[in-house]
Write a protein that holds these residues in place. Structure first.
Motif, PDB file in Angstrom:
ATOM      1  N   ALA A 185       0.839  -1.197   0.000  1.00 49.72           N
ATOM      2  CA  ALA A 185       0.000   0.000   0.000  1.00 49.72           C
ATOM      3  C   ALA A 185       0.868   1.239   0.000  1.00 49.72           C
ATOM      4  CB  ALA A 185      -0.923  -0.014   1.206  1.00 49.72           C
ATOM      5  N   ALA A 186       0.373   2.298  -0.627  1.00 49.15           N
ATOM      6  CA  ALA A 186       1.138   3.544  -0.706  1.00 49.15           C
ATOM      7  C   ALA A 186       1.329   4.201   0.656  1.00 49.15           C
ATOM      8  CB  ALA A 186       0.428   4.499  -1.676  1.00 49.15           C
ATOM      9  N   ASP A 187       0.386   3.935   1.571  1.00 48.84           N
ATOM     10  CA  ASP A 187       0.530   4.517   2.916  1.00 48.84           C
ATOM     11  C   ASP A 187       1.272   3.596   3.874  1.00 48.84           C
ATOM     12  OD1 ASP A 187      -1.312   2.547   3.288  1.00 48.84           O
ATOM     13  OD2 ASP A 187      -2.868   3.849   4.123  1.00 48.84           O
ATOM     14  N   PHE A 188       1.831   2.536   3.361  1.00 55.01           N
ATOM     15  CA  PHE A 188       2.640   1.591   4.139  1.00 55.01           C
ATOM     16  C   PHE A 188       1.845   0.946   5.277  1.00 55.01           C
ATOM     17  CE2 PHE A 188       5.767   3.900   1.790  1.00 55.01           C
ATOM     18  CZ  PHE A 188       6.762   2.966   1.511  1.00 55.01           C
ATOM     19  N   GLU A 189       0.580   0.736   5.049  1.00 56.22           N
ATOM     20  CA  GLU A 189      -0.253   0.009   5.994  1.00 56.22           C
ATOM     21  C   GLU A 189      -1.014  -1.088   5.265  1.00 56.22           C
ATOM     22  OE1 GLU A 189      -0.494   0.100   9.157  1.00 56.22           O
ATOM     23  OE2 GLU A 189       0.773   1.847   9.592  1.00 56.22           O
ATOM     24  N   PRO A 190      -0.797  -2.328   5.570  1.00 54.22           N
ATOM     25  CA  PRO A 190       0.160  -2.842   6.564  1.00 54.22           C
ATOM     26  C   PRO A 190       1.546  -3.000   5.962  1.00 54.22           C
ATOM     27  CG  PRO A 190      -1.077  -4.639   5.649  1.00 54.22           C
ATOM     28  CD  PRO A 190      -1.629  -3.403   4.991  1.00 54.22           C
ATOM     29  N   LEU A 191       2.524  -3.249   6.807  1.00 56.54           N
ATOM     30  CA  LEU A 191       3.890  -3.475   6.359  1.00 56.54           C
ATOM     31  C   LEU A 191       4.120  -4.964   6.094  1.00 56.54           C
ATOM     32  CD1 LEU A 191       5.854  -1.145   8.825  1.00 56.54           C
ATOM     33  CD2 LEU A 191       5.534  -0.779   6.374  1.00 56.54           C
ATOM     34  N   LEU A 192       4.723  -5.215   4.968  1.00 56.38           N
ATOM     35  CA  LEU A 192       5.150  -6.582   4.667  1.00 56.38           C
ATOM     36  C   LEU A 192       6.560  -6.853   5.177  1.00 56.38           C
ATOM     37  CD1 LEU A 192       3.833  -6.813   1.002  1.00 56.38           C
ATOM     38  CD2 LEU A 192       2.718  -7.612   3.099  1.00 56.38           C
ATOM     39  N   VAL A 193       7.382  -5.802   5.141  1.00 53.75           N
ATOM     40  CA  VAL A 193       8.758  -5.896   5.638  1.00 53.75           C
ATOM     41  C   VAL A 193       9.023  -4.665   6.502  1.00 53.75           C
ATOM     42  CG1 VAL A 193      11.206  -5.949   5.041  1.00 53.75           C
ATOM     43  CG2 VAL A 193       9.532  -7.152   3.591  1.00 53.75           C
ATOM     44  N   ASP A 194       9.591  -4.853   7.707  1.00 55.86           N
ATOM     45  CA  ASP A 194      10.027  -3.750   8.590  1.00 55.86           C
ATOM     46  C   ASP A 194      11.238  -4.272   9.337  1.00 55.86           C
ATOM     47  OD1 ASP A 194      10.366  -1.520  10.090  1.00 55.86           O
ATOM     48  OD2 ASP A 194       8.462  -1.670  11.176  1.00 55.86           O
ATOM     49  N   GLN A 195      12.421  -3.905   8.842  1.00 54.17           N
ATOM     50  CA  GLN A 195      13.623  -4.585   9.317  1.00 54.17           C
ATOM     51  C   GLN A 195      14.776  -3.601   9.418  1.00 54.17           C
ATOM     52  OE1 GLN A 195      14.384  -8.086   7.028  1.00 54.17           O
ATOM     53  NE2 GLN A 195      16.360  -8.523   8.008  1.00 54.17           N
ATOM     54  N   GLU A 196      15.615  -3.725  10.490  1.00 53.16           N
ATOM     55  CA  GLU A 196      16.843  -2.941  10.630  1.00 53.16           C
ATOM     56  C   GLU A 196      17.999  -3.757  10.075  1.00 53.16           C
ATOM     57  OE1 GLU A 196      17.911  -0.936  14.129  1.00 53.16           O
ATOM     58  OE2 GLU A 196      15.954   0.015  14.427  1.00 53.16           O
ATOM     59  N   LEU A 197      18.877  -3.069   9.342  1.00 54.16           N
ATOM     60  CA  LEU A 197      19.962  -3.728   8.628  1.00 54.16           C
ATOM     61  C   LEU A 197      21.288  -3.082   8.970  1.00 54.16           C
ATOM     62  CD1 LEU A 197      18.129  -3.726   5.184  1.00 54.16           C
ATOM     63  CD2 LEU A 197      18.266  -5.659   6.781  1.00 54.16           C
TER      64      LEU A 197
END
Length: 573
Positions: free
Chosen positions: A497-509
Motif C-alpha cells: 500500500a502507498a501509505d505503508f499500511e500494513p507493512l510486509l517488511v520492517d527490518q533494521e539492517l
C-alpha cells in the motif's frame, strides 16, 4: 605584689575559653557555693582623701550605705581612713545590673531565680541575677549586658548568672557566669580603667577578661577548654582545685584545664579553613553544601550560620567530621558564615567568616528531555522540563560546554517549561532552567537555576535517494541495494500500500543491502531511513515503487510444468 595590685590583676584576667559547642554533650554539673570571702568582692586600697561616704557612692551608688562598709570593714572612725589600708567592697552590695535576651532560637529556656519552672527564652526578655539559661540541641541564646558585653550560649549548653552587678549608678559591669554544660562565647568590650569584671567559672577553672572575644567549654571528660580569638584571657584553676599558677592567653592561643584543675600549656589555635570554594549564592532547597578547604591537624570543623556579622543571632550550628560540610536548608535570605577547624583536643581554631546568600525558591524545574548526554538532530528537537507549582514562567539557558557566562540561548517562557533548539549549530552544549513566581504587586521573582545537563547537536544522516535504490528481481529472490553511509545502519520498510499500511517488511539492517525470497507478483512500495551511531535517524526516503510481474511456467517437452525439489513450479526468468 600588694593586695590591691593582685585584685587589679584578677580583674584584668580575660576569660579563658574554648571549644566547639556542638561537639560537647555533658552531664549536668552543680556549681559549688560561694566561699565566705567571695573572689568577686572588690578590694579597695585607701587613697589620701578617701571617705566611706565617697566610696559608698562610687561603688554602691548610694552615699547613705556607708555604715555597712564601716561595719563590714570594722572601721573605728569613718572620717579617718588610713591611706594604704585595704577595704572590702562586698559584691552583694553592688547595685543590680541588667541583661537582656538578644536572640533565641530552637529549644531555648530561661529559669528565673528561685523558680523550678523554665520559660521559653525570647528576644527582649530580662535576664536577672541568678537566672539559668539553657539551649537544647539545635538551640541558641545570646544575651547582652548593660555594658555591651554579649554572651553567646551555644547548643546543648547550660549556664547560670551567678553575679550581675555594676559599680555605682552607671559604672562598669561586674558579672560572673557559671557554665554547667556545653560552651559559651562572650565578647567583652575593652574597659578603659580596668574596672569591668567578667568571669566564667567551670568546676575546674575560672576565666576573667577586661576586653576580648573567646570561647569556654566543658569537654565530656570534665576538662575546661579555652580558645581566644581577640584580646587576652587569664585562665586559673577553680578555687577548690589545688593551687597552681594560671596562664594568660593571647589572641590565637588556647589551652585545656583538666577536671582536677591542672592548667595545660598554651598552644596556637589551628588556622582558619578556606571558604573560597563556597559559592556566594546557595540554591539547593534541601541542603547547604559547604566545601571547606581542609586544615592540617583538624579532627573536625565547627560551622555556624548567623543572621548578623557579630554572630549574636546564630540560626544553625554544626560540627562536621569532614571539610565537606552539609547543613539542613535555611529560608531564603542573607546570612553570615563562620567556620573553624577543631584540633584533636577539642579546641576550635581561628574563625574564617564571610557572607552567603540562600536563594532556593521558587525551586528549579527538573530537566526531562533530552536525557543527559543525548544527541539531538540539527534543525529539530526541544528541551523540556517539569512544571513547578506556583511558577508563572520559566527561564531556560543554553550555553557551550565551557559555561553560562555568554549563553547562546536565554529565553523566558510562559506556559510549558520547554524551548525549541532548531537554530543551534552542531556542537556540545549544556542547558539549565529556573522558575519565576509573581510577587504581590506583580513583580517577578526568579529562583535559582538547577544543575546543568549536557547534550549534543549533530547533523542527522541523509536518507538514500529513491533513484539510487537498486531492485534485482530473480525467479526466486528479491535483492535491494543502495549507497551506504559511513558508520550507519538502516531501516527498510516494504508494503503493497502507498501509505505503508500494513507493512510486509520492517527490518533494521547493518549493511546497505537486503535480500529475501521473491514476493508474490504485484506492485510494491519501499522506503529506507539511515541511522547513525549516535542514534540520529534521517527521515524515510521518498517511496520507491517496483513491480514483480507474473512469470510464465517452465514446461517440459511433453508440455507439463517443471517443478523444483520442493514441488513448486519453476517460472521463466
Amino acid at each position: 605584689m600588694d593586695a590591691d595590685a593582685r585584685q587589679r590583676q584578677r580583674r584584668r584576667r580575660p576569660r579563658g575559653a574554648v571549644a566547639a559547642g556542638a561537639a560537647l554533650c555533658l552531664p549536668l554539673l552543680a556549681w559549688a557555693p560561694a566561699h565566705a570571702q567571695d573572689a568577686a568582692d572588690i578590694a579597695h586600697r585607701v587613697q589620701p582623701g578617701d571617705t566611706l561616704i565617697a566610696l559608698s557612692l562610687h561603688y554602691l551608688g548610694d552615699a547613705r550605705a556607708w555604715p555597712q562598709l564601716q561595719r563590714i570593714n570594722r572601721v573605728g572612725d569613718p572620717r579617718r581612713l588610713v591611706p594604704g589600708s585595704v577595704l572590702t567592697i562586698p559584691a552583694r552590695l553592688l547595685p543590680a545590673s541588667s541583661a537582656q535576651v538578644l536572640f533565641a532560637t530552637g529549644n531555648a529556656r530561661l529559669t528565673p531565680p528561685g523558680s523550678a519552672a523554665p520559660q521559653p527564652a525570647s528576644a527582649g526578655q530580662t535576664v536577672p541575677e541568678g537566672a539559668r539559661l539553657q539551649a537544647a540541641e539545635g538551640g541558641f541564646i545570646s544575651v547582652r549586658l548593660a555594658d555591651g558585653t554579649v554572651v553567646r550560649i551555644h547548643a546543648d549548653s547550660d549556664v547560670q548568672v551567678r553575679q550581675l552587678r555594676r559599680r555605682g549608678r552607671a559604672g562598669d559591669a561586674q558579672s560572673i557566669w557559671q557554665l554547667h554544660r556545653g560552651s559559651v562565647e562572650p565578647s567583652v568590650p575593652p574597659s578603659g580603667d580596668g574596672a569591668r569584671r567578667f568571669e566564667i567559672r567551670t568546676p575546674g577553672a575560672s576565666t576573667a577578661v577586661r576586653g576580648t572575644r573567646f570561647t569556654v567549654a566543658l569537654a565530656p571528660d570534665g576538662r575546661t577548654l579555652a580558645a581566644v580569638t581577640e584580646g587576652s584571657v587569664a585562665v586559673a584553676p577553680a578555687a577548690q582545685a589545688p593551687r597552681q599558677a594560671g596562664e594568660t592567653l593571647a589572641g590565637g592561643q588556647g589551652l585545656a584545664v583538666s577536671a582536677d584543675g591542672r592548667v595545660g600549656a598554651r598552644r596556637p589555635l589551628l588556622p582558619p579553613p578556606g571558604l573560597a570554594a563556597i559559592p556566594a549564592a546557595l540554591g539547593d532547597a534541601d541542603f547547604l553544601r559547604l566545601p571547606l578547604a581542609p586544615v592540617a591537624g583538624a579532627a573536625a570543623y565547627l560551622v555556624q550560620v548567623a543572621r548578623d556579622g557579630d554572630f549574636t543571632a546564630i540560626v544553625h550550628s554544626q560540627v562536621s567530621p569532614s571539610a565537606q560540610v552539609q547543613l539542613a536548608a535555611l529560608d531564603d535570605g542573607r546570612y553570615h558564615l563562620s567556620a573553624r577547624a577543631i584540633d584533636a583536643e577539642g579546641l576550635p581554631g581561628q574563625p574564617a567568616q564571610r557572607g552567603i546568600t540562600v536563594k532556593a525558591h521558587p525551586i528549579a524545574p527538573l530537566l526531562q528531555a533530552p536525557a543527559a548526554g543525548a544527541v539531538m538532530a540539527r534543525g529539530a528537537g526541544e528541551l523540556s522540563c517539569t512544571e513547578v507549582t506556583g511558577a508563572v514562567r520559566y527561564r531556560i539557558q543554553v550555553a557551550r560546554a565551557e559555561g553560562f557566562a555568554a549563553p547562546v540561548l536565554d529565553e523566558t517562557r510562559t506556559g510549558r517549561c520547554a524551548l525549541a533548539v532548531a537554530a543551534l549549530a552542531p556542537g556540545a552544549y549544556q542547558w539549565r532552567a529556573a522558575s519565576l513566581r509573581e510577587l504581590p504587586g506583580g513583580a517577578l521573582d526568579q529562583g535559582p537555576f538547577g544543575d546543568a545537563q549536557p547534550f549534543v547537536v549533530a547533523q542527522a544522516p541523509d536518507a538514500p535517494a529513491a533513484g539510487d535504490i537498486e531492485v534485482e528481481d530473480t525467479s526466486a529472490t528479491l535483492r535491494l541495494r543502495w549507497p551506504g553511509h559511513a558508520g550507519g545502519h538502516y531501516r527498510l520498510q516494504v508494503s503493497a500500500a502507498a501509505d505503508f499500511e500494513p507493512l510486509l517488511v520492517d527490518q533494521e539492517l547493518a549493511e546497505p543491502a537486503w535480500s529475501a525470497n521473491r514476493l508474490a507478483p504485484g506492485r510494491y512500495h519501499l522506503r529506507i531511513r539511515t541511522l547513525d551511531a549516535s542514534g540520529l535517524a534521517s527521515g524515510f526516503s521518498t517511496p520507491r515503487q517496483f513491480v514483480l510481474p507474473q512469470r510464465s511456467a517452465v514446461r517440459s517437452g511433453f508440455g507439463l510444468p517443471v517443478v523444483s525439489g520442493d514441488g513448486q513450479p519453476l517460472a521463466q526468468p
